[in-house]
Design a protein around this motif. Structure first.
Motif, PDB file in Angstrom:
ATOM      1  N   VAL A  71       0.849  -1.186   0.000  1.00 29.62           N
ATOM      2  CA  VAL A  71       0.000   0.000   0.000  1.00 29.62           C
ATOM      3  C   VAL A  71       0.887   1.238   0.000  1.00 29.62           C
ATOM      4  CG1 VAL A  71      -1.829   1.263   1.203  1.00 29.62           C
ATOM      5  CG2 VAL A  71      -1.779  -1.239   1.284  1.00 29.62           C
ATOM      6  N   ASP A  72       0.448   2.270  -0.738  1.00 29.06           N
ATOM      7  CA  ASP A  72       1.109   3.568  -0.732  1.00 29.06           C
ATOM      8  C   ASP A  72       0.230   4.535   0.055  1.00 29.06           C
ATOM      9  OD1 ASP A  72       2.453   5.898  -1.104  1.00 29.06           O
ATOM     10  OD2 ASP A  72       2.341   5.901  -3.294  1.00 29.06           O
ATOM     11  N   LEU A  73       0.713   4.975   1.216  1.00 27.23           N
ATOM     12  CA  LEU A  73      -0.091   5.857   2.057  1.00 27.23           C
ATOM     13  C   LEU A  73      -0.388   7.190   1.384  1.00 27.23           C
ATOM     14  CD1 LEU A  73       1.171   5.519   5.752  1.00 27.23           C
ATOM     15  CD2 LEU A  73      -1.008   4.808   4.786  1.00 27.23           C
ATOM     16  N   SER A  74       0.506   7.643   0.520  1.00 30.22           N
ATOM     17  CA  SER A  74       0.250   8.912  -0.164  1.00 30.22           C
ATOM     18  C   SER A  74      -0.971   8.808  -1.071  1.00 30.22           C
ATOM     19  CB  SER A  74       1.480   9.331  -0.976  1.00 30.22           C
ATOM     20  OG  SER A  74       1.764   8.376  -1.998  1.00 30.22           O
ATOM     21  N   LEU A  75      -1.177   7.642  -1.692  1.00 24.40           N
ATOM     22  CA  LEU A  75      -2.377   7.450  -2.512  1.00 24.40           C
ATOM     23  C   LEU A  75      -3.624   7.385  -1.631  1.00 24.40           C
ATOM     24  CD1 LEU A  75      -1.102   4.825  -5.120  1.00 24.40           C
ATOM     25  CD2 LEU A  75      -1.233   7.318  -5.343  1.00 24.40           C
ATOM     26  N   MET A  76      -3.502   6.777  -0.461  1.00 20.70           N
ATOM     27  CA  MET A  76      -4.629   6.751   0.466  1.00 20.70           C
ATOM     28  C   MET A  76      -5.006   8.169   0.888  1.00 20.70           C
ATOM     29  SD  MET A  76      -5.327   3.452   0.933  1.00 20.70           S
ATOM     30  CE  MET A  76      -4.976   3.287  -0.815  1.00 20.70           C
ATOM     31  N   ALA A  77      -3.991   9.006   1.129  1.00 19.52           N
ATOM     32  CA  ALA A  77      -4.248  10.383   1.535  1.00 19.52           C
ATOM     33  C   ALA A  77      -4.933  11.168   0.414  1.00 19.52           C
ATOM     34  CB  ALA A  77      -2.940  11.054   1.941  1.00 19.52           C
ATOM     35  N   GLU A  78      -4.484  10.976  -0.821  1.00 17.80           N
ATOM     36  CA  GLU A  78      -5.119  11.669  -1.949  1.00 17.80           C
ATOM     37  C   GLU A  78      -6.567  11.231  -2.124  1.00 17.80           C
ATOM     38  OE1 GLU A  78      -2.817  11.065  -5.423  1.00 17.80           O
ATOM     39  OE2 GLU A  78      -1.036  12.101  -4.657  1.00 17.80           O
ATOM     40  N   GLU A  79      -6.837   9.930  -2.024  1.00 18.72           N
ATOM     41  CA  GLU A  79      -8.198   9.443  -2.199  1.00 18.72           C
ATOM     42  C   GLU A  79      -9.111   9.951  -1.089  1.00 18.72           C
ATOM     43  OE1 GLU A  79     -10.597   5.168  -2.679  1.00 18.72           O
ATOM     44  OE2 GLU A  79      -8.393   5.246  -2.724  1.00 18.72           O
ATOM     45  N   ALA A  80      -8.636   9.936   0.164  1.00 13.86           N
ATOM     46  CA  ALA A  80      -9.454  10.430   1.271  1.00 13.86           C
ATOM     47  C   ALA A  80      -9.726  11.925   1.119  1.00 13.86           C
ATOM     48  CB  ALA A  80      -8.752  10.143   2.595  1.00 13.86           C
ATOM     49  N   THR A  81      -8.725  12.658   0.676  1.00 15.71           N
ATOM     50  CA  THR A  81      -8.907  14.104   0.498  1.00 15.71           C
ATOM     51  C   THR A  81      -9.924  14.405  -0.587  1.00 15.71           C
ATOM     52  OG1 THR A  81      -6.616  14.482   1.219  1.00 15.71           O
ATOM     53  CG2 THR A  81      -7.712  16.262   0.007  1.00 15.71           C
ATOM     54  N   GLU A  82      -9.845  13.702  -1.700  1.00 19.46           N
ATOM     55  CA  GLU A  82     -10.801  13.926  -2.788  1.00 19.46           C
ATOM     56  C   GLU A  82     -12.225  13.566  -2.353  1.00 19.46           C
ATOM     57  OE1 GLU A  82      -9.462  11.721  -6.113  1.00 19.46           O
ATOM     58  OE2 GLU A  82      -7.655  12.935  -6.443  1.00 19.46           O
ATOM     59  N   THR A  83     -12.356  12.490  -1.564  1.00 19.13           N
ATOM     60  CA  THR A  83     -13.686  12.076  -1.116  1.00 19.13           C
ATOM     61  C   THR A  83     -14.305  13.098  -0.176  1.00 19.13           C
ATOM     62  OG1 THR A  83     -13.040   9.746  -1.316  1.00 19.13           O
ATOM     63  CG2 THR A  83     -14.972  10.234   0.029  1.00 19.13           C
ATOM     64  N   LEU A  84     -13.485  13.673   0.692  1.00 23.23           N
ATOM     65  CA  LEU A  84     -13.998  14.596   1.703  1.00 23.23           C
ATOM     66  C   LEU A  84     -13.908  16.058   1.283  1.00 23.23           C
ATOM     67  CD1 LEU A  84     -12.466  12.868   4.865  1.00 23.23           C
ATOM     68  CD2 LEU A  84     -14.851  12.835   4.126  1.00 23.23           C
ATOM     69  N   LEU A  85     -13.527  16.331   0.058  1.00 22.48           N
ATOM     70  CA  LEU A  85     -13.417  17.722  -0.400  1.00 22.48           C
ATOM     71  C   LEU A  85     -14.759  18.457  -0.328  1.00 22.48           C
ATOM     72  CD1 LEU A  85     -11.476  19.831  -1.435  1.00 22.48           C
ATOM     73  CD2 LEU A  85     -11.939  19.049  -3.766  1.00 22.48           C
ATOM     74  N   LEU A  97      -8.569  -0.931   5.246  1.00 23.95           N
ATOM     75  CA  LEU A  97      -8.422  -0.401   6.598  1.00 23.95           C
ATOM     76  C   LEU A  97      -7.562   0.854   6.624  1.00 23.95           C
ATOM     77  CD1 LEU A  97      -7.971  -3.668   8.721  1.00 23.95           C
ATOM     78  CD2 LEU A  97      -9.997  -2.216   8.518  1.00 23.95           C
ATOM     79  N   LEU A  98      -6.488   0.874   5.841  1.00 27.78           N
ATOM     80  CA  LEU A  98      -5.634   2.065   5.812  1.00 27.78           C
ATOM     81  C   LEU A  98      -6.359   3.248   5.171  1.00 27.78           C
ATOM     82  CD1 LEU A  98      -2.165   0.492   4.949  1.00 27.78           C
ATOM     83  CD2 LEU A  98      -2.973   1.352   7.153  1.00 27.78           C
ATOM     84  N   LEU A  99      -7.214   2.972   4.195  1.00 27.99           N
ATOM     85  CA  LEU A  99      -8.038   4.049   3.643  1.00 27.99           C
ATOM     86  C   LEU A  99      -9.025   4.549   4.689  1.00 27.99           C
ATOM     87  CD1 LEU A  99      -8.946   5.833   1.306  1.00 27.99           C
ATOM     88  CD2 LEU A  99     -10.437   3.966   0.549  1.00 27.99           C
ATOM     89  N   GLN A 100      -9.597   3.625   5.467  1.00 25.09           N
ATOM     90  CA  GLN A 100     -10.501   4.035   6.547  1.00 25.09           C
ATOM     91  C   GLN A 100      -9.755   4.872   7.574  1.00 25.09           C
ATOM     92  OE1 GLN A 100     -13.957   3.114   6.762  1.00 25.09           O
ATOM     93  NE2 GLN A 100     -13.898   4.748   8.302  1.00 25.09           N
ATOM     94  N   LEU A 101      -8.538   4.478   7.901  1.00 26.56           N
ATOM     95  CA  LEU A 101      -7.710   5.236   8.849  1.00 26.56           C
ATOM     96  C   LEU A 101      -7.491   6.658   8.352  1.00 26.56           C
ATOM     97  CD1 LEU A 101      -4.478   4.055  10.616  1.00 26.56           C
ATOM     98  CD2 LEU A 101      -4.361   6.025   9.107  1.00 26.56           C
ATOM     99  N   THR A 102      -7.066   6.784   7.099  1.00 23.79           N
ATOM    100  CA  THR A 102      -6.793   8.115   6.538  1.00 23.79           C
ATOM    101  C   THR A 102      -8.067   8.946   6.454  1.00 23.79           C
ATOM    102  OG1 THR A 102      -5.051   7.072   5.220  1.00 23.79           O
ATOM    103  CG2 THR A 102      -5.685   9.306   4.629  1.00 23.79           C
ATOM    104  N   HIS A 132     -11.400  13.397   8.103  1.00 23.26           N
ATOM    105  CA  HIS A 132     -12.765  13.773   8.492  1.00 23.26           C
ATOM    106  C   HIS A 132     -12.753  14.489   9.842  1.00 23.26           C
ATOM    107  CE1 HIS A 132     -16.771  13.155  10.261  1.00 23.26           C
ATOM    108  NE2 HIS A 132     -17.216  13.217   9.003  1.00 23.26           N
ATOM    109  N   ASN A 133     -12.038  13.929  10.825  1.00 24.59           N
ATOM    110  CA  ASN A 133     -11.962  14.581  12.130  1.00 24.59           C
ATOM    111  C   ASN A 133     -11.327  15.954  12.029  1.00 24.59           C
ATOM    112  OD1 ASN A 133     -13.154  12.438  13.374  1.00 24.59           O
ATOM    113  ND2 ASN A 133     -11.346  11.766  14.501  1.00 24.59           N
ATOM    114  N   ALA A 134     -10.290  16.069  11.198  1.00 21.31           N
ATOM    115  CA  ALA A 134      -9.606  17.358  11.053  1.00 21.31           C
ATOM    116  C   ALA A 134     -10.521  18.407  10.444  1.00 21.31           C
ATOM    117  CB  ALA A 134      -8.347  17.185  10.205  1.00 21.31           C
ATOM    118  N   ILE A 135     -11.468  17.983   9.626  1.00 17.86           N
ATOM    119  CA  ILE A 135     -12.394  18.929   8.991  1.00 17.86           C
ATOM    120  C   ILE A 135     -13.487  19.362   9.953  1.00 17.86           C
ATOM    121  CG2 ILE A 135     -14.119  19.191   7.175  1.00 17.86           C
ATOM    122  CD1 ILE A 135     -12.417  17.345   5.428  1.00 17.86           C
ATOM    123  N   VAL A 136     -14.141  18.386  10.574  1.00 20.64           N
ATOM    124  CA  VAL A 136     -15.316  18.718  11.398  1.00 20.64           C
ATOM    125  C   VAL A 136     -14.928  19.330  12.736  1.00 20.64           C
ATOM    126  CG1 VAL A 136     -16.711  16.952  10.285  1.00 20.64           C
ATOM    127  CG2 VAL A 136     -15.431  16.383  12.356  1.00 20.64           C
TER     128      VAL A 136
END
Length: 370
Positions: free
Chosen positions: A217-231, A256-261, A266-270
């Motif tokens: 898994v590449d965590l940077s890709l997980m971060a990009e996907e989570a950011t795009e979803t929560l934009l 699970l790592l995508l859920q983590l990210t 999500h917490n940082a936004i709300v």
């Protein structure tokens, strides 16, 4: 497990000590006879008048054997008594720490986890075992207490939507003229929250059991996907998300790592400023680990409060009920997923307000085959 009765360890050690002493004594006596007495001549010529005896041949070796044999037997009998008595006392002193460990184990088996051995003295095998056992009891006691708190909180959280649903149904039954559309909408919202909470509990349980397949898994890709979803959620709250970092390869469950990210972003936004807040998502590589860092602006938090945020159903602010309030398991899930991937989770309050969350996971070779 039912076992047949047998000799105690103390008795076995006593017999072993005694057997060793007897063997050593027998070997010593045999060595005396073999290397000393065997060179004594069988007979000797006695010169008349030299010792007051008559002239003749005197049997020296046989006389020595008659004198040596009973004294050797007496020595062996003494060694037998000494071995049994001294071995029993010595074995008792050696097994004293084991008796304390056994007593603590029996107490723990009855459910008493607060007892500690605390064996005094310098480090040896028994004291190392006692220290490890004390550490295990401490971790087990903390785990049981955490599970009890979790069960109580989960029961409370699950009871709330059920109680609200019951109240809405009672209102609909006692007031037929009430707008059913409003009641249906509220029931739908309450039911959705109950489903979200149940799914979060199942995810938490699955991650804690480590029942997942590990992949690259590449965590940077997980971060990009989570950011795009929560934009869209960030735009709704007036929060700006800044993402940067390196390729961060690790091994784990992509879901699970995508859920983590996603939970971290999500917490940082709300939990941010009412307007013009910022979230920073960064990935970095260290010699043996990869790090995902999520920071946000927000209210100032104390270190004492931050240390409790990873516990289930804990929130940094009051329990507000909005469409994105969450179920209080976001950081608890992050903590469980991190530990399931042999990583570490660090929460630090920012001096200007907000929080910095760092997830550190074992790194892998980014050029390895998938």
């Amino acid at each position: 497990m039912d076992r047949a009765p047998g000799l105690s360890v103390r008795l076995k050690l006593t017999l072993s000590y005694t057997g060793f002493i007897m063997l050593a004594g027998a070997l010593l006596l045999a060595a005396v006879w073999l290397f000393l007495l065997r060179y004594v001549p069988e007979r000797a010529l006695i010169i008349p008048g030299s010792t007051g005896t008559s002239h003749g041949v005197f049997p020296i070796r046989s006389n020595l054997l008659r004198v040596f044999a009973p004294r050797a037997a007496a020595v062996l009998a003494f060694l037998l008594v000494l071995g049994l008595g001294g071995g029993w006392i010595l074995a008792g002193r050696m097994l004293g720490p084991l008796t304390r460990i056994t007593g603590a184990t029996r107490l723990a088996s009855t459910g008493s986890l607060s007892h500690r051995i605390r064996l005094p003295g310098r480090k040896d095998e028994f004291r190392e075992l006692a220290d490890v056992f004390d550490s295990m009891l401490e971790r087990l006691e903390a785990h049981v207490a955490e599970q009890q708190r979790f069960a109580a909180n989960a029961s409370h959280e699950l009871r709330t939507p059920l109680a609200v649903s019951k109240a809405l149904l009672d209102v609909a039954r006692t007031d037929p003229n009430r707008d059913t559309g409003e009641i249906i909408d509220r029931l739908h919202a309450v039911n959705t929250r109950a489903i979200d909470l149940t799914e979060a509990l199942l995810l938490l349980s699955r991650a804690d059991q480590r029942s997942f397949t590990r992949e690259h898994v590449d965590l940077s890709l997980m971060a990009e996907e989570a950011t795009e979803t929560l934009l869209p959620l960030a735009e709704k709250h007036g929060v700006t998300i800044e993402t940067r970092g390196d390729i961060t390869p690790t091994i784990g469950s992509p879901a699970l790592l995508l859920q983590l990210t996603t939970n971290l972003v999500h917490n940082a936004i709300v939990h941010n400023l009412p307007a013009q807040g910022t979230v920073w998502v960064n990935t970095s590589v260290r010699p043996r680990t990869v790090v995902l860092t999520v920071e946000n602006t927000g209210e100032k938090l104390t270190p004492e409060l931050v240390s409790t945020l990873t516990e289930p159903f804990q929130r940094g602010t009051e329990r507000i009920r909005t469409d994105h309030a969450g179920v209080g398991l976001g950081l608890a899930i992050v903590k469980t997923i991190t530990h399931a991937h042999d990583g570490t989770l660090t929460l630090t309050p920012r001096p200007a307000g907000g929080i910095r969350v760092a997830v550190e996971l074992p790194a892998t070779d980014r050029h390895s085959d998938r």
